[in-house]
Structure formats: structure tokens, C-alpha cells
Design a protein around this motif. Structure first.
Motif, PDB file in Angstrom:
ATOM      1  N   PHE A 124      62.095  33.920  88.455  1.00 51.57           N
ATOM      2  CA  PHE A 124      62.998  33.355  87.587  1.00 51.57           C
ATOM      3  C   PHE A 124      63.434  34.457  86.516  1.00 51.57           C
ATOM      4  N   SER A 127      65.840  35.621  80.098  1.00 48.68           N
ATOM      5  CA  SER A 127      66.974  35.682  79.188  1.00 48.68           C
ATOM      6  C   SER A 127      66.950  36.827  78.295  1.00 48.68           C
ATOM      7  N   ALA A 154      68.806  32.603  88.890  1.00 49.96           N
ATOM      8  CA  ALA A 154      69.618  33.346  88.002  1.00 49.96           C
ATOM      9  C   ALA A 154      69.161  32.446  86.643  1.00 49.96           C
ATOM     10  N   PRO A 156      70.807  31.004  83.394  1.00 48.63           N
ATOM     11  CA  PRO A 156      72.263  30.779  83.181  1.00 48.63           C
ATOM     12  C   PRO A 156      72.790  31.231  81.786  1.00 48.63           C
ATOM     13  N   THR A 209      59.379  34.928  83.452  1.00 48.19           N
ATOM     14  CA  THR A 209      58.938  35.390  82.347  1.00 48.19           C
ATOM     15  C   THR A 209      59.918  34.431  81.242  1.00 48.19           C
ATOM     16  N   GLY A 210      59.311  33.746  80.408  1.00 48.01           N
ATOM     17  CA  GLY A 210      59.932  32.901  79.433  1.00 48.01           C
ATOM     18  C   GLY A 210      59.040  32.074  78.358  1.00 48.01           C
ATOM     19  N   SER A 211      59.312  30.988  78.473  1.00 47.60           N
ATOM     20  CA  SER A 211      58.689  29.797  77.530  1.00 47.60           C
ATOM     21  C   SER A 211      57.597  29.580  78.086  1.00 47.60           C
ATOM     22  N   LYS A 316      61.754  26.431  64.746  1.00 48.00           N
ATOM     23  CA  LYS A 316      60.460  26.837  64.614  1.00 48.00           C
ATOM     24  C   LYS A 316      59.900  27.483  63.166  1.00 48.00           C
TER      25      LYS A 316
HETATM   26  P1  NAP Z   1      63.045  29.235  79.535  1.00 47.21           P
HETATM   27  O1  NAP Z   1      63.349  27.959  78.601  1.00 47.21           O
HETATM   28  O2  NAP Z   1      61.340  29.366  79.735  1.00 47.21           O
HETATM   29  O3  NAP Z   1      63.727  29.140  80.929  1.00 47.21           O
HETATM   30  C1  NAP Z   1      63.447  30.432  81.499  1.00 47.21           C
HETATM   31  C2  NAP Z   1      63.790  30.073  83.224  1.00 47.21           C
HETATM   32  O4  NAP Z   1      62.743  29.045  83.650  1.00 47.21           O
HETATM   33  C3  NAP Z   1      65.117  29.248  83.281  1.00 47.21           C
HETATM   34  O5  NAP Z   1      65.977  29.460  84.393  1.00 47.21           O
HETATM   35  C4  NAP Z   1      64.877  27.636  83.250  1.00 47.21           C
HETATM   36  O6  NAP Z   1      65.611  26.999  83.946  1.00 47.21           O
HETATM   37  C5  NAP Z   1      63.598  27.736  83.899  1.00 47.21           C
HETATM   38  N1  NAP Z   1      62.853  26.616  83.526  1.00 47.21           N
HETATM   39  C6  NAP Z   1      62.506  26.622  82.106  1.00 47.21           C
HETATM   40  N2  NAP Z   1      61.412  25.391  82.240  1.00 47.21           N
HETATM   41  C7  NAP Z   1      61.510  24.725  83.433  1.00 47.21           C
HETATM   42  C8  NAP Z   1      60.830  23.563  84.081  1.00 47.21           C
HETATM   43  N3  NAP Z   1      60.139  22.852  83.306  1.00 47.21           N
HETATM   44  N4  NAP Z   1      61.145  23.452  85.347  1.00 47.21           N
HETATM   45  C9  NAP Z   1      61.811  24.597  86.183  1.00 47.21           C
HETATM   46  N5  NAP Z   1      62.460  25.603  85.430  1.00 47.21           N
HETATM   47  C10 NAP Z   1      62.244  25.591  84.338  1.00 47.21           C
HETATM   48  O7  NAP Z   1      63.381  30.402  78.755  1.00 47.21           O
HETATM   49  P2  NAP Z   1      64.539  31.101  77.986  1.00 47.21           P
HETATM   50  O8  NAP Z   1      65.651  30.204  78.359  1.00 47.21           O
HETATM   51  O9  NAP Z   1      64.695  32.329  78.208  1.00 47.21           O
HETATM   52  O10 NAP Z   1      64.173  30.671  76.271  1.00 47.21           O
HETATM   53  C11 NAP Z   1      63.680  29.768  75.671  1.00 47.21           C
HETATM   54  C12 NAP Z   1      62.629  29.869  74.799  1.00 47.21           C
HETATM   55  O11 NAP Z   1      61.669  30.562  75.765  1.00 47.21           O
HETATM   56  C13 NAP Z   1      62.760  30.981  73.604  1.00 47.21           C
HETATM   57  O12 NAP Z   1      63.294  30.262  72.535  1.00 47.21           O
HETATM   58  C14 NAP Z   1      61.630  31.437  73.548  1.00 47.21           C
HETATM   59  O13 NAP Z   1      60.779  30.487  72.766  1.00 47.21           O
HETATM   60  C15 NAP Z   1      60.865  31.429  74.778  1.00 47.21           C
HETATM   61  N6  NAP Z   1      60.830  32.922  75.513  1.00 47.21           N
HETATM   62  C16 NAP Z   1      60.018  33.527  75.441  1.00 47.21           C
HETATM   63  C17 NAP Z   1      59.967  34.665  75.914  1.00 47.21           C
HETATM   64  C18 NAP Z   1      58.855  35.938  76.126  1.00 47.21           C
HETATM   65  O14 NAP Z   1      58.759  36.968  76.607  1.00 47.21           O
HETATM   66  N7  NAP Z   1      57.626  35.465  75.299  1.00 47.21           N
HETATM   67  C19 NAP Z   1      61.141  35.432  76.525  1.00 47.21           C
HETATM   68  C20 NAP Z   1      62.114  34.607  76.867  1.00 47.21           C
HETATM   69  C21 NAP Z   1      61.955  33.385  76.312  1.00 47.21           C
HETATM   70  P3  NAP Z   1      67.059  26.430  83.639  1.00 47.21           P
HETATM   71  O15 NAP Z   1      68.100  27.734  83.913  1.00 47.21           O
HETATM   72  O16 NAP Z   1      67.519  25.191  84.232  1.00 47.21           O
HETATM   73  O17 NAP Z   1      67.081  26.355  82.059  1.00 47.21           O
END
Ligand code: NAP
Length: 497
Positions: A124, A127, A154, A156, A209-211, A316
Motif C-alpha cells: 500500500f 501518501s 497506488a 489516490p 505505511t499510513g494511519s 486533531k
Molecule cells: P491512510 O488513510 O491510512 O491510507 C493509506 C492507504 O491505505 C490508502 O491506499 C487507503 O485506501 C488504504 N486504506 C486505509 N484504510 C483502509 C481500510 N480500512 N481498508 C482498506 N484500505 C485502507 O493514510 P493517508 O491517506 O496517507 O493519510 C491519512 C492519515 O494517516 C493522516 O492524516 C495521518 O494521520 C496518517 N498517516 C500517518 C503516517 C505515518 O507515517 N505515521 C503516514 C501517512 C499518513 P484508499 O486509497 O481507498 O484511501
């Protein structure tokens, strides 16, 4: 490439997964030299995209060209680093215990073990790292190096950038005569695609890597499967920093400079952002807090990665600031220009310990200073936060000698303990540990950065009394590549004695 916006989604994912599984069955047999050449060719093809790639990423992510140029260089360096690792060969950890047929009371069998790729890996894209943790980033490079095929979902927020990198990988596949479907690229507009990919029977492992909510959701999908698979999610971290008393007295100005830079770096959009600062109450601490707040307010903010991240940051931050007992230095003007701006808040140790909302990550240029009564309260605050990627200790030798036992505690909460440096900045090298106890990651035993990240995509297989002619090259008596391996408890790069 598959775009999944309609009812054929499940069928499309099934097709992608069957293709990538068939490709895996060919790719896992490819010789190390060919695999290394493939990784190097991907790096070359990404570089060949030139400014067009940087311009596209600037447009989609709001990140400056200088940062993106550096990140691309890191990405191609990572690909070449894994190519060198594959060529050298010892990463497979070949281990040979020869038989002792006349051992008493029972004979010892001949046992030989090494690492093998797991199968198709789903990555995954992140962003906040459109190159280094996305399409051809560390997860993809390490998985391909291990011998796994890869499907990238990818992100989005930089779908067009991701598509360009995918085209570069496709060219490399053709040039190197690799299995056509060894790398697949999927776009989507919803969570169902991610869930279907994780739960497909052909999927062997997942990198994310993400939320915290996203990473945990993928982990849960994987555990709902009939055969659960490993999910390596790297999620939130607030990276607590301790400022010891003597350094606050002696190095106040330098600390303000260091931390104002770290909190605002890249609009705070790093997993290593310094989100939590701890110190014992003193005049020096009050001066530090005031000067730090003023310094970050001079920073000219820019747009965040995407609207969703910006909205989440503001919400937040406001939620944290509205908690009882949380305050900011008054009368500080922020240059906002309609975009999110940095903020330093402060509270007491007691308030922090009683309010779990304050323990949550505020992803962006925000940090909370906890003013503690004494070292015991500071330790309680520090140990009350959950697993972290890093924790930093800012001190003089006088401080470290006075508080030396603290390192034992540091090990319990974080994967990397940093001395006299902010958490931002992650060196890519074998000794790096980029991981930590949950919820920093879903598996604290592994790093997502450096050559050891390959260990996420492999498992050991042992051969007992296997005829020499059936053994993999790495485990044969006569080691054709002279790679380092453990033979009867001794490392050797020669033949079995
Ligand atoms: P995200 O919401 O976690 O999304 C990352 C990827 O995972 C996207 O492709 C998303 O799909 C997918 N995804 C998320 N939840 C899912 C679920 N329940 N089921 C299936 N796929 C899922 O991260 P983000 O868009 O980069 O940023 C959102 C928040 O994440 C930020 O505001 C921040 O708080 C946190 N973040 C933290 C870090 C870190 O390194 N700690 C890095 C980036 C972001 P979709 O394409 O469908 O959205």
C-alpha cells in the motif's frame, strides 16, 4: 494495471492475483545476477523519467521539487542497495550442519537451512513518501529482492505519479526479460479493493505505511482469512523526546533551533515527527518553550499533502488544544495564508497521565510539551505512551550519568533510541531500525528501512538428509558463489570441510 470502480472489482482482483501468483512461480527461480540487474534497471528507468516525474509529484503532493528530487535519489539508491545485496548472496542466511552418523546415543542428521520468498506481496503506497515508500519504494524493492512478486495499491493522493513509476517498472520488466506480471499496479476509490487484495488466497504478505486505523484494518482483514498472513503495517508514532535539565540550562538556544526545524520539517508529515516533548519544570524549560513557540510561528507554512490530511490535522490539533489543562504561549501570531500552521502546546504531567486524547498522534507540524514535577513523574508520562518508532534523549554527559538507568526503559517503548538529535531523518543502512512495538507497527521484530527489511518477505526452510544434487546452490557442499554461510557453527565462504 487495473482500475476498479465498478461491479467487476472482485473478478479484476482475482485476475490480478492469479497473474501475479503465476509470475511468482517463475520469478522465484530467477538467478541472483538477473534479479539484481532487474532492480538496477528499475532505478535507471525511474531516473530516466527526469523532471517530468518530479513535476507530476509536485503537482499532486504539494511537496517542493528539492525534497522530491532527494526522495527520488533515495528510492533509486534503495533499489541499487538491494541489487548489491542480492548479488553478494549471504542475505539468504545459508546454514549447514553436517551429519554425525556415529554420534551416541543417536546419529545426528544432515540439516541445511536458508530463506525463501513467501509469495505475492501487496504494497500500500504511502501518501507522505510518493517515491521512497510508494510504487518502487522500500517495500517493493525489498520484496522483489527477496524473490516475491508485487501488487502495489497506488495511493489516490499521487495516482499519476504512481502510474509513471509503474510504467518505468514495466519497461524494466521488458528490458530484463522478467515474467510480465511480476509487478502489478492497482488504482481504486474505496477500501474494498484493499480488503479484497489482502484477503485473496494467493496473497502471501502485506506492506503498509499510513494511519493507525488503515494499518490495523489491513491486519484484521489478514487475520479473518482461513489462512492468516503477515501484515507489516507502519503506523502512527509521536516519538517522545526527553530534555534533561543540564542541557536545557546550557544549550537552550541550540535546542530551540534544532526542534523548530524538526517540528516544521515537511509540514510535520513524517512518521518521525517530534509530537511529544517531556522535561522537568524549570526556568530554563519555560524559556525553551517560549522561544520554540515563537520560532515555529515564523515558519511559512505550505499546503499539506492532500485536503484530507490538512483537515485531519486542523481537527486533531483543535481537539488536543481544547482539552482541559492544555495551553499555548499567548500572543503569538502565525503566518497561516489559509493553510494549516505549526503549533506548540503544553500541559502538566498529571493532565497528560489522566487524558488519553493527548497521547494520540496529531499528524502535522504540532508538538506537545509535558512539564513534569520531577523525574519520577516524567518517567511515568514517558512509559504511559504506547509503542513508538523512536524516542530521543537530549542531555549532557552530566545528565546521562545522572539518569543512566533510563536506557533500559527506552528499550521497552521504541525501536530506535536517539541521543542528542531529533527523531526526523532516517538513514538507510543495515543498522537502522525503523519499526517499534504496536501501534508504531504490527510487528516490532522487523524494520521497514535498510537491507534487513527483506526479512519481512521470506521464511526459513530446512532440508534434512537431502541428496546433494537436490539442494539449492547456496546449500551445496561446494559453494559455487563462495557466499558466506554458517557451517557447523563457523562462518565460511568456502566448501564444507
Ligand atoms: P491512510 O488513510 O491510512 O491510507 C493509506 C492507504 O491505505 C490508502 O491506499 C487507503 O485506501 C488504504 N486504506 C486505509 N484504510 C483502509 C481500510 N480500512 N481498508 C482498506 N484500505 C485502507 O493514510 P493517508 O491517506 O496517507 O493519510 C491519512 C492519515 O494517516 C493522516 O492524516 C495521518 O494521520 C496518517 N498517516 C500517518 C503516517 C505515518 O507515517 N505515521 C503516514 C501517512 C499518513 P484508499 O486509497 O481507498 O484511501
Amino acid at each position: 494495471m487495473v482500475t476498479t470502480k465498478n461491479a467487476t472489482l472482485t473478478a479484476s482482483i482475482d485476475e490480478v492475483m492469479m497473474n501475479v501468483l503465476n509470475a511468482f512461480n517463475e520469478y522465484k527461480k530467477i538467478l541472483p545476477e538477473q534479479k539484481a540487474n532487474f532492480l538496477e534497471t528499475i532505478a535507471n528507468e525511474i531516473e530516466a523519467l527526469g523532471d517530468a516525474l518530479i513535476n507530476q509529484a509536485c503537482e499532486e503532493t504539494n511537496l517542493p521539487a528539492t525534497r522530491l528530487t532527494g526522495e527520488r535519489a533515495r528510492t533509486t539508491m534503495q533499489l541499487r542497495m538491494f541489487a548489491a545485496m542480492v548479488k553478494e548472496g549471504s542475505w539468504v542466511e545459508a546454514s549447514i550442519d553436517t551429519a554425525i552418523p556415529d554420534r551416541k546415543p543417536t546419529p545426528k542428521p544432515d540439516l541445511r537451512k536458508m530463506l525463501f520468498p513467501l509469495g505475492p506481496v501487496i504494497v500500500f503506497g504511502a501518501s507522505n513518501f510518493p517515491f521512497a515508500y510508494s510504487t518502487a519504494g522500500g517495500d517493493t524493492a525489498s520484496a522483489l529482492a527477496a524473490g516475491c512478486s508485487v501488487v502495489v495499491k497506488a495511493h489516490p493522493a499521487h495516482a499519476k505519479t504512481s502510474q509513471m513509476v509503474y510504467e518505468a517498472i514495466k519497461t524494466a520488466i521488458e528490458k530484463c526479460n522478467m515474467p510480465a506480471n511480476v509487478f502489478q499496479h492497482v488504482h481504486d476509490e474505496g477500501f474494498k479493493t484493499g480488503k479484497d487484495l489482502v484477503q485473496h488466497p494467493a496473497t502471501a504478505a502485506v506492506g503498509f505505511t499510513g494511519s493507525l486505523s488503515g494499518g490495523k484494518a489491513l491486519y484484521d482483514y489478514a487475520n479473518e482469512r482461513k489462512n492468516p498472513i503477515p501484515v507489516f503495517s507502519e503506523m502512527g508514532s509521536i516519538n517522545p523526546i526527553i530534555f534533561f535539565p543540564d542541557t536545557l540550562e546550557k544549550n537552550n538556544e541550540a535546542l530551540v533551533k534544532m526542534y523548530s526545524g524538526s517540528v516544521t520539517l515537511g509540514m510535520g508529515q513524517f512518521c518521525t515527527n517530534p509530537g511529544l516533548m517531556l522535561a522537568i519544570e524549570s526556568d530554563a524549560l519555560n524559556i525553551f518553550l517560549k522561544n520554540l513557540s515563537e520560532e515555529v510561528s515564523k515558519f511559512t507554512p505550505s499546503k499539506m499533502l492532500h485536503e484530507g490530511i490538512q483537515k485531519a490535522y486542523v481537527e486533531k490539533m483543535q481537539k488536543a488544544l481544547s482539552q482541559k489543562g492544555v495551553d499555548v504561549i499567548k500572543n503569538i501570531f502565525h503566518q497561516s495564508n489559509g493553510v494549516a500552521y505549526p503549533k506548540i502546546a503544553f500541559t502538566s504531567g498529571e493532565t497528560f497521565l489522566q487524558n488519553p486524547t493527548l497521547h494520540e498522534e496529531v499528524f502535522g507540524p504540532y508538538s506537545l510539551m509535558v512539564k513534569c514535577k520531577d523525574i519520577n513523574e516524567l518517567k511515568r508520562v514517558w512509559m504511559s505512551v504506547r509503542g513508538q518508532l523512536t524516542t530521543s534523549l537530549m542531555g549532557t554527559d552530566k545528565d546521562f550519568n545522572e539518569y543512566k538507568n533510563i536506557i533500559e526503559e527506552a528499550k521497552t517503548i521504541a525501536g530506535r533510541i536517539i541521543f542528542n538529535h531529533p527523531p526526523t531523518g532516517v538513514e538507510v543502512c543495515p543498522s537502522m531500525m525503523h519499526g517499534g512495538p504496536y501501534p508504531a507497527t504490527t510487528d516490532s521484530r522487523f524494520t521497514a528501512v535498510g537491507i534487513n527489511s527483506v526479512k519481512r518477505w521470506v521464511r526459513p526452510v530446512c532440508f534434512q538428509n537431502c541428496p546433494e544434487y537436490l539442494l539449492p546452490e547456496e546449500l551445496k557442499n561446494n559453494n559455487p558463489k563462495k557466499i558466506w554461510r554458517l557451517v557447523n557453527n563457523h562462518f565460511t565462504n568456502g566448501d564444507v570441510a
